[in-house]
Scaffold this motif. Structure first.
Motif, PDB file in Angstrom:
ATOM      1  N   LYS A   1       0.862  -1.172   0.000  1.00 10.17           N
ATOM      2  CA  LYS A   1       0.000   0.000   0.000  1.00 10.17           C
ATOM      3  C   LYS A   1       0.898   1.221   0.000  1.00 10.17           C
ATOM      4  CE  LYS A   1      -0.375   1.099   4.849  1.00 10.17           C
ATOM      5  NZ  LYS A   1       0.073   2.465   4.955  1.00 10.17           N
ATOM      6  N   GLY A   2       0.364   2.311  -0.555  1.00  7.59           N
ATOM      7  CA  GLY A   2       1.158   3.530  -0.555  1.00  7.59           C
ATOM      8  C   GLY A   2       0.567   4.589  -1.463  1.00  7.59           C
ATOM      9  N   ALA A   3       1.302   5.658  -1.589  1.00  6.84           N
ATOM     10  CA  ALA A   3       0.895   6.764  -2.453  1.00  6.84           C
ATOM     11  C   ALA A   3       0.869   6.307  -3.909  1.00  6.84           C
ATOM     12  CB  ALA A   3       1.859   7.933  -2.293  1.00  6.84           C
ATOM     13  N   ASP A   4       0.000   6.938  -4.680  1.00  9.95           N
ATOM     14  CA  ASP A   4      -0.092   6.575  -6.100  1.00  9.95           C
ATOM     15  C   ASP A   4       1.243   6.743  -6.809  1.00  9.95           C
ATOM     16  OD1 ASP A   4      -1.005   9.515  -7.798  1.00  9.95           O
ATOM     17  OD2 ASP A   4      -0.795   9.398  -5.620  1.00  9.95           O
ATOM     18  N   THR A   5       2.032   7.743  -6.424  1.00 11.04           N
ATOM     19  CA  THR A   5       3.326   7.970  -7.076  1.00 11.04           C
ATOM     20  C   THR A   5       4.322   6.854  -6.782  1.00 11.04           C
ATOM     21  OG1 THR A   5       4.013   9.362  -5.212  1.00 11.04           O
ATOM     22  CG2 THR A   5       3.077  10.477  -7.143  1.00 11.04           C
ATOM     23  N   ALA A   6       4.110   6.129  -5.690  1.00  8.28           N
ATOM     24  CA  ALA A   6       4.995   5.018  -5.347  1.00  8.28           C
ATOM     25  C   ALA A   6       4.517   3.698  -5.938  1.00  8.28           C
ATOM     26  CB  ALA A   6       5.108   4.882  -3.826  1.00  8.28           C
ATOM     27  N   ILE A   7       3.200   3.472  -5.944  1.00  6.53           N
ATOM     28  CA  ILE A   7       2.655   2.176  -6.357  1.00  6.53           C
ATOM     29  C   ILE A   7       2.404   2.087  -7.864  1.00  6.53           C
ATOM     30  CG2 ILE A   7       0.724   0.565  -6.099  1.00  6.53           C
ATOM     31  CD1 ILE A   7       2.249   0.610  -3.569  1.00  6.53           C
ATOM     32  N   MET A   8       1.755   3.082  -8.433  1.00  2.52           N
ATOM     33  CA  MET A   8       1.313   2.975  -9.835  1.00  2.52           C
ATOM     34  C   MET A   8       2.444   2.671 -10.825  1.00  2.52           C
ATOM     35  SD  MET A   8      -1.905   2.977  -9.584  1.00  2.52           S
ATOM     36  CE  MET A   8      -2.868   3.466 -11.017  1.00  2.52           C
ATOM     37  N   PRO A   9       3.639   3.253 -10.680  1.00  2.00           N
ATOM     38  CA  PRO A   9       4.714   2.896 -11.626  1.00  2.00           C
ATOM     39  C   PRO A   9       5.175   1.442 -11.510  1.00  2.00           C
ATOM     40  CG  PRO A   9       5.212   4.960 -10.518  1.00  2.00           C
ATOM     41  CD  PRO A   9       4.032   4.362  -9.816  1.00  2.00           C
ATOM     42  N   ARG A  10       4.842   0.778 -10.418  1.00  2.00           N
ATOM     43  CA  ARG A  10       5.272  -0.598 -10.185  1.00  2.00           C
ATOM     44  C   ARG A  10       4.220  -1.628 -10.613  1.00  2.00           C
ATOM     45  NH1 ARG A  10       9.367  -0.310  -5.566  1.00  2.00           N
ATOM     46  NH2 ARG A  10       9.616   1.926  -5.274  1.00  2.00           N
ATOM     47  N   ILE A  11       3.088  -1.151 -11.143  1.00  2.00           N
ATOM     48  CA  ILE A  11       2.031  -2.049 -11.595  1.00  2.00           C
ATOM     49  C   ILE A  11       2.442  -2.678 -12.921  1.00  2.00           C
ATOM     50  CG2 ILE A  11      -0.387  -2.198 -12.327  1.00  2.00           C
ATOM     51  CD1 ILE A  11       0.022  -1.713  -9.288  1.00  2.00           C
ATOM     52  N   ALA A  12       2.304  -3.991 -13.020  1.00  2.00           N
ATOM     53  CA  ALA A  12       2.738  -4.717 -14.217  1.00  2.00           C
ATOM     54  C   ALA A  12       1.906  -4.359 -15.447  1.00  2.00           C
ATOM     55  CB  ALA A  12       2.693  -6.220 -13.962  1.00  2.00           C
ATOM     56  N   ASP A  13       0.580  -4.364 -15.313  1.00  2.00           N
ATOM     57  CA  ASP A  13      -0.299  -4.141 -16.466  1.00  2.00           C
ATOM     58  C   ASP A  13      -0.880  -2.727 -16.413  1.00  2.00           C
ATOM     59  OD1 ASP A  13      -1.976  -4.224 -18.617  1.00  2.00           O
ATOM     60  OD2 ASP A  13      -3.250  -5.838 -17.852  1.00  2.00           O
ATOM     61  N   GLN A  14      -0.144  -1.782 -16.955  1.00  2.00           N
ATOM     62  CA  GLN A  14      -0.586  -0.390 -16.937  1.00  2.00           C
ATOM     63  C   GLN A  14      -1.524  -0.056 -18.090  1.00  2.00           C
ATOM     64  OE1 GLN A  14       2.612   2.362 -16.243  1.00  2.00           O
ATOM     65  NE2 GLN A  14       3.386   1.183 -14.530  1.00  2.00           N
ATOM     66  N   GLU A  15      -1.849  -1.043 -18.891  1.00  2.00           N
ATOM     67  CA  GLU A  15      -2.788  -0.861 -20.005  1.00  2.00           C
ATOM     68  C   GLU A  15      -4.183  -1.401 -19.674  1.00  2.00           C
ATOM     69  OE1 GLU A  15      -1.873   0.888 -22.717  1.00  2.00           O
ATOM     70  OE2 GLU A  15       0.076   1.121 -21.744  1.00  2.00           O
ATOM     71  N   SER A  16      -4.358  -1.933 -18.489  1.00  2.69           N
ATOM     72  CA  SER A  16      -5.631  -2.570 -18.133  1.00  2.69           C
ATOM     73  C   SER A  16      -6.722  -1.534 -17.875  1.00  2.69           C
ATOM     74  CB  SER A  16      -5.466  -3.441 -16.895  1.00  2.69           C
ATOM     75  OG  SER A  16      -5.287  -2.634 -15.742  1.00  2.69           O
ATOM     76  N   ASP A  17      -7.964  -1.994 -17.992  1.00  4.08           N
ATOM     77  CA  ASP A  17      -9.110  -1.145 -17.671  1.00  4.08           C
ATOM     78  C   ASP A  17      -9.083  -0.751 -16.201  1.00  4.08           C
ATOM     79  OD1 ASP A  17     -10.055  -1.261 -20.266  1.00  4.08           O
ATOM     80  OD2 ASP A  17     -11.427  -2.918 -19.863  1.00  4.08           O
ATOM     81  N   LEU A  18      -8.677  -1.674 -15.339  1.00  3.18           N
ATOM     82  CA  LEU A  18      -8.613  -1.387 -13.908  1.00  3.18           C
ATOM     83  C   LEU A  18      -7.629  -0.251 -13.623  1.00  3.18           C
ATOM     84  CD1 LEU A  18      -9.346  -1.985 -10.968  1.00  3.18           C
ATOM     85  CD2 LEU A  18      -7.560  -3.749 -10.976  1.00  3.18           C
ATOM     86  N   PHE A  19      -6.491  -0.268 -14.290  1.00  2.00           N
ATOM     87  CA  PHE A  19      -5.487   0.783 -14.105  1.00  2.00           C
ATOM     88  C   PHE A  19      -6.067   2.137 -14.510  1.00  2.00           C
ATOM     89  CE2 PHE A  19      -1.743   3.308 -15.112  1.00  2.00           C
ATOM     90  CZ  PHE A  19      -0.860   2.970 -14.097  1.00  2.00           C
ATOM     91  N   ALA A  20      -6.708   2.192 -15.666  1.00  2.00           N
ATOM     92  CA  ALA A  20      -7.290   3.447 -16.157  1.00  2.00           C
ATOM     93  C   ALA A  20      -8.409   3.934 -15.241  1.00  2.00           C
ATOM     94  CB  ALA A  20      -7.811   3.268 -17.579  1.00  2.00           C
ATOM     95  N   LYS A  21      -9.289   3.030 -14.840  1.00  2.00           N
ATOM     96  CA  LYS A  21     -10.414   3.389 -13.976  1.00  2.00           C
ATOM     97  C   LYS A  21      -9.920   3.854 -12.609  1.00  2.00           C
ATOM     98  CE  LYS A  21     -14.883   3.271 -14.356  1.00  2.00           C
ATOM     99  NZ  LYS A  21     -15.558   4.275 -15.156  1.00  2.00           N
ATOM    100  N   THR A  22      -8.902   3.196 -12.094  1.00  2.00           N
ATOM    101  CA  THR A  22      -8.338   3.596 -10.801  1.00  2.00           C
ATOM    102  C   THR A  22      -7.747   4.996 -10.890  1.00  2.00           C
ATOM    103  OG1 THR A  22      -7.899   1.296 -10.204  1.00  2.00           O
ATOM    104  CG2 THR A  22      -6.682   2.980  -8.992  1.00  2.00           C
ATOM    105  N   ASN A  23      -7.062   5.301 -11.989  1.00  2.66           N
ATOM    106  CA  ASN A  23      -6.537   6.659 -12.177  1.00  2.66           C
ATOM    107  C   ASN A  23      -7.666   7.686 -12.203  1.00  2.66           C
ATOM    108  OD1 ASN A  23      -3.689   6.760 -12.203  1.00  2.66           O
ATOM    109  ND2 ASN A  23      -3.654   5.738 -14.184  1.00  2.66           N
TER     110      ASN A  23
END
Length: 92
Positions: free
Chosen positions: A18-40
């Motif tokens: 868990k953490g700030a978006d600036t710490a976690i989001m760059p470490r997400i494997a699938d940054q093209e997923s719908d979940l990634f976009a919706k979470t943003n």
């Protein structure tokens, strides 16, 4: 960012972070997923409303046989799977 390593009763090992978006989001494997976009989108809405955001992710290490103490810290906190985010109203 804060992470914990846990094993289920069958010996399957997971890392939960868990953490700030600036710490976690760059470490997400699938940054093209719908979940990634919706979470943003949700995080932007939370920020517009003055909320603090917190992102949650995990990594399934399977039935890891190696000694965890001997592994590099970065191994545990890369290629994570996104769980989601929360927005918390800061009352201060």
């Amino acid at each position: 960012m804060m992470s914990v390593i846990v094993a289920d009763p069958n010996g399957r090992v997971f890392v939960f972070s868990k953490g700030a978006d600036t710490a976690i989001m760059p470490r997400i494997a699938d940054q093209e997923s719908d979940l990634f976009a919706k979470t943003n989108e949700h995080m932007e809405k939370f920020a517009d409303e003055g909320m603090r955001t917190l992102v949650f992710a995990y990594k399934d290490l399977g039935n890891l046989q190696e000694n965890l103490d001997e592994m590099e810290d970065e191994f545990f906190e890369e290629n994570l799977k996104l769980i989601g985010a929360t927005g918390v109203e800061d009352m201060l």
